[in-house]
Design an enzyme around this catalytic site. Structure first.
Site, mmCIF file in Angstrom:
data_model
loop_
_atom_site.group_PDB
_atom_site.id
_atom_site.type_symbol
_atom_site.label_atom_id
_atom_site.label_comp_id
_atom_site.label_asym_id
_atom_site.label_seq_id
_atom_site.Cartn_x
_atom_site.Cartn_y
_atom_site.Cartn_z
ATOM 1 N N SER A 136 0.180 9.547 8.686
ATOM 2 C CA SER A 136 -0.273 8.705 9.791
ATOM 3 C C SER A 136 -0.105 9.468 11.094
ATOM 4 O O SER A 136 0.816 10.280 11.231
ATOM 5 C CB SER A 136 0.563 7.424 9.849
ATOM 6 O OG SER A 136 0.301 6.702 11.030
ATOM 7 N N TYR A 161 8.530 3.090 10.039
ATOM 8 C CA TYR A 161 7.227 3.483 9.505
ATOM 9 C C TYR A 161 6.901 4.914 9.938
ATOM 10 O O TYR A 161 6.545 5.762 9.112
ATOM 11 C CB TYR A 161 6.136 2.523 9.972
ATOM 12 C CG TYR A 161 4.758 2.945 9.517
ATOM 13 C CD1 TYR A 161 4.313 2.636 8.240
ATOM 14 C CD2 TYR A 161 3.912 3.665 10.363
ATOM 15 C CE1 TYR A 161 3.061 3.034 7.807
ATOM 16 C CE2 TYR A 161 2.656 4.062 9.941
ATOM 17 C CZ TYR A 161 2.227 3.743 8.665
ATOM 18 O OH TYR A 161 0.990 4.148 8.242
#
Length: 161
Positions: free
Chosen positions: A116, A129
């Site tokens: 990501s 995350y």
């Protein structure tokens, strides 16, 4: 990575990025989509079943992931943080480990890890995350070096949202 003639295992293939990857690869004539539990024993057993049913498996796409918003400024229940680390980091490590010996015997083997943009530009409300995706980035670099000449390693890094 060759785009046709593959047998592909995609985690998280039921929604968003995974679903679109599965659809596109299926349109090209190569895709397999399955679901697995994320625990060491479950992944090992599931991987053995996948290889038995699909011995031609040559591509693993570690796509499954979860993102939870969190307030890091105070003590909290760490259930969501632990779930993110288990799914986003340990899941790909465990699944790659379970399938690597098989993949190294196949023609044109590939492991794809979905990271990501938040691995590089983290959001303060999604710290765990971002950390899990930064770890996947590092893991992918290490795998790429160790598997050089045996398995192609690709990292997909969707932009930070």
């Amino acid at each position: 990575m060759q785009l046709t003639g593959n047998t592909i295992f995609i985690t998280g293939g039921g929604s968003r990025i995974g679903r679109e990857l599965a659809r596109r690869f299926n349109d090209l004539g190569s895709a397999d989509r399955s679901r697995a539990q994320n625990g060491p024993a479950a992944i090992s057993t599931f991987s053995q079943q996948v290889v038995k049913q699909h011995p031609e498996l040559n591509v693993l796409i570690n796509n499954a992931g979860i993102m939870r918003y969190e307030d890091l400024s105070k003590a909290r229940d760490l259930h969501d943080a632990e779930a993110q680390i288990t799914t986003n980091l340990l899941g790909p490590i465990r699944l790659t480990n379970a399938l690597i010996n098989h993949l190294t015997t196949r023609a044109n083997p590939v492991v794809v890890n979905v990271s990501s943009g938040l691995a590089f530009v983290p959001r303060s409300d999604a710290g765990t995350y971002g950390a899990s995706k930064a770890a996947i980035h590092s893991y992918t670099l290490s795998l790429r070096e160790q598997l050089k000449g045996q398995v192609k390693l690709i990292e997909i890094t969707p932009p930070a949202a």
